[in-house]
Write a protein that holds these residues in place. Structure first.
Motif, short mmCIF file in Angstrom:
data_model
loop_
_atom_site.label_atom_id
_atom_site.label_comp_id
_atom_site.label_asym_id
_atom_site.label_seq_id
_atom_site.Cartn_x
_atom_site.Cartn_y
_atom_site.Cartn_z
N GLN A 1 0.78 -1.22 0.01
CA GLN A 1 0.21 -0.08 0.13
C GLN A 1 0.88 1.28 -0.15
O GLN A 1 2.10 1.26 0.65
N ALA A 2 0.52 2.24 -0.97
CA ALA A 2 1.53 3.38 -0.92
C ALA A 2 1.71 4.11 0.32
O ALA A 2 2.97 4.72 0.54
N GLU A 3 0.82 4.34 1.16
CA GLU A 3 0.81 4.96 2.39
C GLU A 3 1.78 4.35 3.45
O GLU A 3 2.32 4.95 4.50
N SER A 4 2.08 2.99 3.15
CA SER A 4 2.83 2.16 4.24
C SER A 4 4.02 1.65 3.47
O SER A 4 4.76 0.81 4.04
N TYR A 5 4.18 1.97 2.29
CA TYR A 5 5.35 1.29 1.61
C TYR A 5 6.74 1.88 2.13
O TYR A 5 6.98 2.94 2.20
N THR A 6 7.44 0.84 2.37
CA THR A 6 8.90 0.98 2.61
C THR A 6 9.76 0.14 1.62
O THR A 6 9.64 -1.11 1.54
#
Length: 176
Positions: A23-28
């Motif tokens: 998910q873009a908001e939690s991407y690492t």
């Protein structure tokens, strides 16, 4: 996907819908399979180059030599495709291998545009050493894995590769 591409499923596309694990908001990046695979490839390449250093072969040089040795290509154009290099890069690489007397080039008598390649005796001898180096480096990375885990890992990587190749072929087909 941009609006210029058809979003209808392609017959060559995988049967399963895309996963939504990332998910873009939690991407690492450190947790990305792409990042991890890229780092593994880089570390494998460094390990192979370190092991081949006594032979004078670089990472860029051993790959085409091994492909020639395995019979994957016999011309400069075929080898460039196999190594995913442009013609100019392949020519420069072959210049270096020829200077090291590891391969020879000859123009085809049927078609002067075709450059045939052949490993020299020294090139064949050097190429024969490559599988042992590849096995040593990869086995070192798999320390602690059971034979079953190794087989499972390979099956997962094969699935990712097969899906990536199918998606790539589908994209290329749709771009034409």
């Amino acid at each position: 996907m941009d609006s210029t591409h058809n979003s209808a499923p392609c017959p060559d596309a995988p049967a399963s819908p895309p996963a939504d694990f990332y998910q873009a908001e939690s991407y690492t990046p450190d947790d990305s399979i792409g990042y991890m695979m890229r780092r593994i490839i880089s570390l494998v390449a460094q390990g192979v180059e370190r092991e081949l250093e006594p032979s004078g072969l670089t990472n860029a040089q051993w790959v085409p030599m091994f492909k020639l040795y395995m019979g994957c290509a016999s011309t400069a154009a075929e080898l460039a495709r196999q190594c995913e290099l442009d013609a100019g890069s392949m020519t420069r690489l072959l210049d270096r291998l020829e200077a090291k007397q590891l391969c020879s080039r000859s123009r085809s008598s049927d078609d002067r545009r075709v450059v045939n390649l052949e490993l020299t005796d020294a090139g064949r001898a050097a190429a024969q050493e490559i599988p042992a180096v590849l096995c040593g480096v990869q086995n070192a990375l798999l320390a602690g894995f059971s034979a079953e885990e190794w087989q499972i890992l390979k099956s997962y990587l094969r699935r990712i590769l097969d899906t990536a190749q199918t998606l790539h072929a589908s994209t290329e087909k749709n771009d034409k």
